[in-house]
Every structure is written in C-alpha cells, then in structure tokens.
Write a protein that holds these residues in place. Structure first.
Motif, short mmCIF file in Angstrom:
data_model
loop_
_atom_site.label_atom_id
_atom_site.label_comp_id
_atom_site.label_asym_id
_atom_site.label_seq_id
_atom_site.Cartn_x
_atom_site.Cartn_y
_atom_site.Cartn_z
N HIS A 170 0.76 -1.17 0.14
CA HIS A 170 -0.23 -0.05 0.06
C HIS A 170 0.96 1.20 -0.11
N ASN A 171 1.88 1.17 0.65
CA ASN A 171 2.68 2.48 1.03
C ASN A 171 3.56 2.65 -0.47
N SER A 172 3.96 1.48 -1.33
CA SER A 172 4.51 1.88 -2.65
C SER A 172 3.50 2.34 -3.59
N LEU A 173 2.52 1.74 -3.45
CA LEU A 173 1.26 2.17 -4.47
C LEU A 173 1.15 3.61 -4.10
N ASN A 174 0.92 4.03 -2.93
CA ASN A 174 0.77 5.47 -2.60
C ASN A 174 1.97 6.47 -2.96
N ILE A 175 3.30 6.01 -2.71
CA ILE A 175 4.24 6.72 -3.03
C ILE A 175 4.48 6.78 -4.88
N LEU A 176 4.24 5.81 -5.47
CA LEU A 176 4.39 5.74 -6.79
C LEU A 176 3.49 6.73 -7.21
N SER A 177 1.90 6.56 -7.13
CA SER A 177 0.98 7.44 -7.61
C SER A 177 1.32 8.77 -7.63
N LEU A 178 1.84 9.22 -6.33
CA LEU A 178 2.07 10.71 -6.08
C LEU A 178 3.34 11.13 -6.74
N ALA A 179 4.35 10.09 -6.83
CA ALA A 179 5.46 10.50 -7.56
C ALA A 179 5.27 10.69 -9.07
N ILE A 180 4.46 9.91 -9.80
CA ILE A 180 4.12 10.09 -11.16
C ILE A 180 3.33 11.50 -11.32
N GLY A 181 2.50 11.97 -10.56
CA GLY A 181 1.83 13.21 -10.40
C GLY A 181 2.78 14.15 -10.34
N PHE A 182 3.64 14.15 -9.42
CA PHE A 182 4.90 15.19 -9.32
C PHE A 182 5.62 15.21 -10.56
N ALA A 183 5.85 14.15 -11.07
CA ALA A 183 6.76 14.02 -12.23
C ALA A 183 5.92 14.84 -13.63
N ALA A 184 4.80 14.43 -13.59
CA ALA A 184 3.91 15.13 -14.84
C ALA A 184 3.93 16.49 -14.55
N CYS A 185 3.71 17.05 -13.47
CA CYS A 185 3.64 18.53 -13.14
C CYS A 185 4.96 19.02 -13.24
N LEU A 186 6.22 18.44 -13.18
CA LEU A 186 7.41 18.97 -13.15
C LEU A 186 7.69 19.04 -15.01
N ALA A 187 7.34 18.15 -15.69
CA ALA A 187 7.50 17.93 -17.18
C ALA A 187 6.84 19.31 -17.75
N ILE A 188 5.61 19.39 -17.14
CA ILE A 188 4.65 20.60 -17.53
C ILE A 188 5.30 22.03 -17.30
N TYR A 189 5.89 22.05 -16.00
CA TYR A 189 6.60 23.22 -15.75
C TYR A 189 7.73 23.42 -16.67
N LEU A 190 8.65 22.62 -16.91
CA LEU A 190 9.62 22.55 -17.69
C LEU A 190 9.37 23.13 -19.29
N PHE A 191 8.24 22.48 -19.72
CA PHE A 191 7.65 22.92 -21.03
C PHE A 191 7.24 24.44 -20.85
N ILE A 192 6.42 24.72 -19.95
CA ILE A 192 5.96 26.04 -19.92
C ILE A 192 7.18 27.05 -20.00
N GLU A 193 8.28 26.82 -18.87
CA GLU A 193 9.34 27.67 -18.78
C GLU A 193 10.31 27.70 -19.92
N ASP A 194 10.23 26.63 -20.74
CA ASP A 194 10.96 26.75 -21.85
C ASP A 194 10.58 27.70 -22.92
N GLU A 195 8.98 27.44 -23.11
CA GLU A 195 8.25 28.42 -24.01
C GLU A 195 8.44 29.92 -23.50
#
Length: 874
Positions: free
Chosen positions: A96-121
């Motif tokens: 359960h803890n691995s599932l919880n951490i992984l789901s949040l990490a994927i969300g963080f990673a997606a937000c990070l990618a979006i931030y990098l894209f926006i800042e690049d533009e």
C-alpha cells in the motif's frame, strides 16, 4: 506466546518495557511485540482479548507513564522515534505504501514536465532591452480579402517612425532570404537562414559576438556576420574575420562571428548581411512605401506612452503615404518582443518567427498541471486516510500505555511528510528517465537543469511537498488520535467504509480524470478532422524543390528531363507554397456595374499547376501553354473570389492586376472549387491564379508515384547534377510542410493525451489500494454472504456498487464543464469538427470500465476465499 493472559509479570513487563524503549516499534527483541499483537488480534473472543490486555497493563502501567513522560521531554529522541516508527510502518505495509508513493511520484513528475515545458516556451528572447523592444505590425483590411494581422512592414516605415516619434530611440529592419549559395575557393556552400539587417541590429539585440566590433560590424556595404557553426562549415575554423565570400557576383567581407543562436530565440539565422548592401544600389530604399516585405523592430524609451503613440498613427500614415485613404485599409500596431513567440497565432506572413507557439495553450497546460497535482494529491490523501483506519489497535495500545495525543498527532504527520518526500525524490528520477521520450514526442530539448539550479523552484517544490504531507497527515492525526483507548480495544469504533470525505475525494479525482479523457478525445478528433478533411488539393507524394535563378532559367529543360522517368507523374512551378499565407495584390474585375477593385490573394503558377495538384475546375478551362495570351493575361479564380465580386458567371469577364490599364485587361478563364491553401485555422480567402513566365518561381513541385519514390528521387538527383551542379539540390515533401501548420495543436494533443493517461492511471492506482482495504474490512461479510449462497457475480455487484456510483457522479460533474471549455477551444479553428456527445459517453464509459476492472482483482480474490477463513478473519 499462548492465547491466554501471561502467567509471568516479568514477561509482561519485558514486553511493555521493550515497547516503550523503542517507542512501540524499535528493535523488539525476539519479536515480543509481534507476538503481543498477534495474541491481541487472534484470541477467539473480544473478552479474552481484553482480559489479556488489562492483566499486562496492570503490571507495567506505572512504569509506562514514567517512561512516556521521560521521552516526551526529549524532542530529539522523539523525532528520531517518529522517523524510525515511520520507516518501520513503510516496510511493514510495503504494497500500500509503495502504491501510494508511486502514484504521487507520477503526479509530481507530470507537473514537473509541464513546468519545464512552460518555462522553456517563456524563456524566448531574453535580451537586455527586451522590455523596450517592439515589433512593428500591420492590420490589413483590403477590400475583398479577410482582415489580417501581418508581421511585415514597408522599408520606409521604420525610418519615418524614427523621425516623427521622439519615443523611438532606434530601429532595425530584417529581411529574411532563406537559402543563399556562397562561394569561396571554387566551392559552393548553400546556407539557410540568411537575413539582411540594419547596422543597429547588434545594439538592439544582444546576441553574443565572439569576434568583430558590435557597433560597426554592419556599417559598410557588403559586410556580413556569420555564426560559429557556419564558419566551421565553410572554413573549418572560426578565425574568419576579414575573409571574403562571393554570392551572386558580389563579394562580401566577414566582419564578425556570432555565437550560434540559441534555440529560445524567435530570430534564427546563420548569416547577417548589412542593409547598406541594398541601399548602396537603391538610394530610395529607405523611403519606399507600398510593398510590405521587411520585419521592423523599434526600441522605445522607457517612458514611452503606447496609447498616446497609437493616437498619432493615423496622422503619421496619412503624412508619409502617397494614398490619402491609407488608414481605411492599413493600420499599424506595436507588439512587445516578449509576445512575439507566444502571442502571434493570429499574425500571418510571420516568416521570421522560429517555433511560433500558441501562448494560450500555456494556460491550458497550467490548468492541466493543477489538475494532475490535485488528482495525485487527492489520491495520496485518500489512500493515507483509508490506511490509517487499519491502525486503530496500534493507537489503542499506545494511548493505553501513556502516549500523549500530540505524540500520536506528530507521528502521523511525520509518516505522511516522509512519504511525500520519498515521492518527490522518486519523481525527479522518473523525470530524468522520461524527459528523453518526451523531448522526442514534442520536439523540445527539456532538461532538469532549470529546476535543480533554481533555488526558488527548489524551495517551492519542498514547500509544496511539505504542505501536502501536512495536509494529508492532518485528518488521520486529529481524527484517529482522538479516540478513547477502551473504545478502540472493544472494537466498537467505526472508520466508515463509505466515508463521505473519502467519497468526495474519489469524485474529485475522477471528475478531473474524466475531463482529461474527454479533452483528449476531442483534441484528437479535431486533429483527425484536419488530417482527413478534403482540403481541395493533393498533398500525397508531392515533392517541393527549391529553385534559384539558374534553375528558373533552365526550368523547361529540367522539367523535360524529369518527365522522362515514368515515376514522376507531373512537374510544375509556383511563386509560393500551398499551406502558406499567399501575398495579396490589387486587382480589378469587370462586373455588371463597371470595374470592381479589391485585393485578393494571388499565386503565380506554371501552366499545369492545377493538374499536378488535382485542383477541381468547376467552370471554364485550364491554362494552356499553346495559347500565348494565357501568359500574364489569363486568370483562374476560386469560389470565394466569385462570391466576393457578386457574379454567378465569372468566366469570360475581364480582369487584371491593379497596375493594368483598363483597356488592356486579361480574362477570367476558369473557376475552381474553394481549396484550403492556408491552414484550417483560417477560412478560405479570395484567390486568383495567374500564369506568368516573367520573374522567377520560388519552387518546383513534383508529383511522384507513391509506389516507387526512391526511383524518382534518384532520377531527380541525377538530372539536377547534370543540369545545375552549381546550385545544391534541396527538397522536402509537401505533407511535412502541411503537418507543420498544426504542430502546436499536435504538441498540445500529445501533452494532453499523456496527462489524461496519467490521470486515469493515478486514479486507478488509488482505487486499487482502496478496494484492497475495503475488501479486507468486509471479509466477514463476504464469508457470510457466501455461506448464504452468494456467487462471485453477486459479490462483485455488491462490493463494486459504491465505487460505480461515485464514477457516475464524477461524470455528471465533469461533462458539462468540459463541454463548455472545449466549445471555446474549437472556436480557434475556422474548420472544425462537431463536438459529439458520443465522445463524452465513451469517456464516461471508459472511466467506469477501467475503474471496475481495477477493483475487480481484489473483489474476485476475496470472493474466492473459503468462507471458513473469511469468518475467522477477526
């Protein structure tokens, strides 16, 4: 340890002593604590359990209170204890803890990618004077053509503005030349992205100059600047100041070497030629009005009042133009440098704007980033809160032996914060691995450097992570720590399998996930519509070949040689490329009331242009090379043209360009169906095709046999080498050019699709964990139902009904809001698909099916357990 109460006070004391020494969990010798909990949880009756507990408690309670108070006074030890307990809990409940951490990490990673894209533009054009630099643009509203914003201006506009407006401190004009062939030592070097520029170019834009004088490098006629990579291509090194290159019988001296232009500059060039090379020959160049082909930039004083300047533009235009009515069809406006890259979607003829992007999409990406963060955070909170409900016995034990409420509060907070920071670290690893794939997908060069090197961003990330950890741990900390020990140990506490709060969280994340799925389906539907729509001409296997003066002079010979290959089905030439903004020329047409003058788009073509591109002729005839009068005097118009002049039978009517004498007009010989010669973002404009052999064509078009393209290319290369070896062959497929028209839309589609997938994936990870906990809590109920005759199907319907209702509610919330947003987005296209309700139904059904499949594993697994084992669960 047996199921009965311990016979030895010493044994009970040892158990509690070790528990307290480790603050309940740390290194319990011989697994005494595990045995203790096992006995508590596995006695056959609650009464035996309580008797066992109270006997142990009576032996050691005085020591427990003393020990607990001692620990409470030492904050360092307590913090260490919290961390150790948190780590043990992470290890104990790995799934359960691995599932919880992984789901949040994927969300963080997606937000990070979006931030990098926006800042690049947003990183484009960061010049020192950027706040005071503006591009001069025009609003053209010529009769008979659509109103359009253009990035071009007349040669005389800039100098006149400098003279008439004190706010203008300096100007520079650019004229893009595309590919030019330079010669040195008998070798030819075709170089793309050459521009003419005023001598003030380097004082306005701070592109790094690694050799030469910034202030005087472009002063003299026939002086040029060259990029590092271009210098290495031609000379093999960068020490080239003073070298001479030949181009079109003129000799140019290299006066400076520029560092290669960064990717985040809307101006991309490899060679800069001084404008004085033109003015040296054309003395009236700086006074020319009437033809727009330059891009003009103005540097204003910091105190400039743009609104006040705009009020003076009409008078300025009237003063400097030869036409008194110029303000009726042409207005000027200034565009801030920072808006050129992101704010030019509605600006046409924008030839010097590298990687132009629709800035409004950045707001969409920000919103998508917020959505994915909410989905991931809600999922994390939901799983954490649900998991905390399984730790009641632990809380009861700890409170009974003297643990304070604030100790339990901070324990939950510590565990939650620790998990969020684990997710943050994992997200950085995921981003580092996934950015390569993302860069290929969206054609970018994103890296983690802007994040890892920016203290503000790092602090913000840590702050968000800490805040999420605190908020997530707050609910279980306050709620669970408030229970009375006796209530917990009697088993009368209910944590709610159908908690309203948890249900609200599920509805929130699935509403957003469904919205993302619908948006993805609609965007893909629009892109497919644009791809599949009949645009009125053929783009399949059409090859575009650049032409220079020599290629134009030998065009007839080249065409004849090319058609010797049966795989080349047709050859033609044109002044401009389909899919681009065609130039507008003044025209006059004979109508019933006299001559109608207006300004349609015009395209100069060769005789067989319609045949090569399969453009439908619905009235009249095609151009005929055997008729000399067709050269310059025959016009083929589109339906929009005919509609504009208000004539039902335009074929046969007299027509000519605005400079033709009224008694020497040509004739309209044909009418074509409307075809989308520009992107589908724009409606079809009025268009006139004309054949003229005077001047030069910009490119040649080859229609190839799709089954043997390589043979055609080999033949083209052979003919080109034998005919004009001095001009390097450069070709591309028209399909690639047409795809570039929708690049921003395709990139948005790719990003939205990825985020939609991640949204539903994260939400389903949460459902997977929640369904495991829900079925675990209802094991006895499952056993009873099976004993009474329920089959797997009955159990599945019973246990999944609650989740299915939540998904339906989520769809009901998401659908209307998404419909309104997507309706507005589709307004950006002149040609667009219908917003089909079936797409919403597909998205809702997909979310429901995916959710049910996600939870089915645990439900079916629990339903297959022997009822005897289920009834022994407690």
């Amino acid at each position: 340890m047996s199921d009965s109460a311990p016979n030895s006070p010493r044994l009970a004391s040892k158990i509690l002593y070790m528990m307290l020494k480790s603050d309940l969990y740390e290194e319990v010798s011989g697994d005494l604590y595990e045995q203790f909990i096992f006995t508590l949880e596995n006695n056959s009756t609650k009464k035996a359990k309580l008797n066992y507990w109270y006997q142990v408690l009576n032996y050691v309670r005085p020591f427990a209170l003393k020990k607990t108070k001692s620990k409470h006074s030492n904050h360092t030890i307590m913090l260490r204890s919290y961390l150790l307990i948190a780590l043990r809990n992470l290890r104990k409940h790995r799934f359960h803890n691995s599932l919880n951490i992984l789901s949040l990490a994927i969300g963080f990673a997606a937000c990070l990618a979006i931030y990098l894209f926006i800042e690049d533009e947003k990183s484009f054009d960061q010049h020192a004077n950027k706040d005071n630099i503006y591009r001069l643009c025009e609003v053209q509203s010529f009769p008979g053509t659509k109103v359009q914003n253009v990035a071009l201006s007349m040669p005389g506009m800039g100098p006149a503005l400098l003279a008439d407006f004190p706010e203008v401190e300096q100007l520079t004009r650019l004229w893009g030349q595309g590919k030019l062939v330079w010669k040195t030592n008998g070798e030819s070097y075709p170089i793309n992205n050459a521009i003419f520029a005023d001598s003030t170019f380097l004082s306005m834009f701070d592109f790094p100059l690694i050799a030469g004088d910034r202030l005087s490098a472009l002063d003299e006629p026939y002086s040029i600047l060259m990029s590092e990579s271009t210098a290495k291509t031609i000379f093999g090194h960068t020490d080239v100041v003073g070298e001479v290159l030949e181009m079109s019988d003129d000799h140019f001296k290299i006066t400076g070497v520029l560092a290669d232009i960064p990717e985040n500059s809307h101006l991309q060039f490899k060679i800069v030629i001084s404008v004085t090379s033109i003015t040296n020959r054309n003395k009236d160049f700086n006074e020319r009005w009437g033809s727009n082909f330059l891009v003009t930039y103005l540097q204003l004083s910091p105190q400039a009042d743009l609104e006040d300047m705009a009020k003076r533009y009409p008078e300025f235009m009237t003063k400097n133009s030869e036409r008194e009515d110029i303000n009726e069809y042409l207005k000027i406006f200034l565009q801030r440098l920072e808006e050129v890259h992101l704010g030019s979607t509605d600006i046409e003829h924008d030839y010097l704007n590298h990687r132009k992007f629709n800035g409004s999409y950045l707001n969409v990406f920000w919103l998508v980033g917020v959505f994915i963060l909410i989905i991931a955070s809600v999922n994390f909170m939901n799983l954490t809160i649900a998991r905390s409900g399984t730790r009641l016995k632990e809380i009861g034990v700890r409170k009974s032996i003297g643990a304070y409420r604030d100790q339990l509060f901070w324990q939950f907070i510590t565990e939650s914060v620790l998990m969020t920071f684990c997710a943050l670290l994992l997200s950085i690893c995921i981003s580092w691995v996934g950015l390569g794939f993302l860069n290929q997908l969206i054609d970018r060069q994103l890296t983690l450097y802007p994040v890892l090197s920016n203290e503000t961003v790092i602090i913000s990330m840590l702050g968000i992570t800490m805040l999420l950890g605190l908020l997530t741990g707050l609910y279980p900390s306050l709620y669970m720590a408030g229970f009375r020990p006796a209530t917990i140990l009697r088993g009368t506490t209910k944590t709610g399998g159908k908690s309203v709060f948890r249900s609200t969280l599920i509805i929130t994340q699935f509403s957003l996930a469904i919205a993302m799925i619908v948006a993805t389906l609609v965007v893909l539907d629009q892109l497919n519509f644009m791809r599949d729509k009949d645009i009125g001409f053929n783009t399949d296997h059409v090859l575009i070949v650049d032409m220079d003066r020599t290629a134009n002079e030998k065009y007839a010979l080249i065409k004849q040689r090319l058609l010797e290959n049966s795989n080349i089905l047709g050859v033609t030439a044109s002044g401009q490329r389909l899919g681009s903004n065609f130039h507008q020329w003044g025209a006059k047409v004979e109508v019933d009331t006299g001559l109608f003058e207006f300004t349609p788009s015009n395209l100069r073509v060769h005789f067989d242009y319609l045949d090569v591109y399969d453009i439908d002729l619905i009235e009249g005839r095609n151009f005929d090379e055997s008729r000399p009068s067709d050269d310059g005097m025959a016009f083929i118009i589109n339906e929009a043209f005919a509609k504009e002049i208000g004539v039902d039978n335009p074929v046969g009517r007299r027509m000519g360009h605005s400079w033709y004498h009224n008694d020497s007009l040509g004739q309209i010989i044909g009418l074509t169906k409307d075809f989308n010669f520009n992107s589908l973002h724009h409606r079809v404009n009025t268009l006139a095709l004309v054949v003229t052999t005077e001047g030069y064509f910009g490119e040649m078009s080859l229609k190839l046999n799709g089954s043997n393209i390589q043979s055609s290319l080999n033949h083209l290369e052979q003919v080109w080498q034998e005919t004009i070896p001095e001009y390097p062959l450069d070709y591309s497929f028209l399909e690639d050019h047409m795809n570039d028209l929708y690049k921003s839309d395709q990139q948005m589609s790719a990003v939205i699709s990825i985020i939609a997938f991640l949204s539903i994936f994260i939400a389903c990870m949460g459902l997977f964990g929640l369904s495991a906990l829900a079925t675990e809590r209802r094991m006895k109920e499952i056993g009873v139902r099976k004993v009474l005759g329920a089959n797997i199907g009955n159990l599945f319907l019973t246990l999944s009904k609650h989740f299915a209702i939540l998904i339906v509610i989520s769809f009901a919330i998401a659908a209307p809001l998404t419909y309104l947003s997507l309706t507005q987005w589709l307004e950006n296209f002149a040609f667009r698909t219908e917003l089909s309700l079936s797409l919403f139904a597909i998205a809702g059904l997909a979310a429901l099916v995916i959710a049910l499949l996600t939870i089915s594993y645990h439900i079916i697994k629990a339903a297959r357990i022997n009822p005897v084992e289920s009834l022994r669960y407690e």
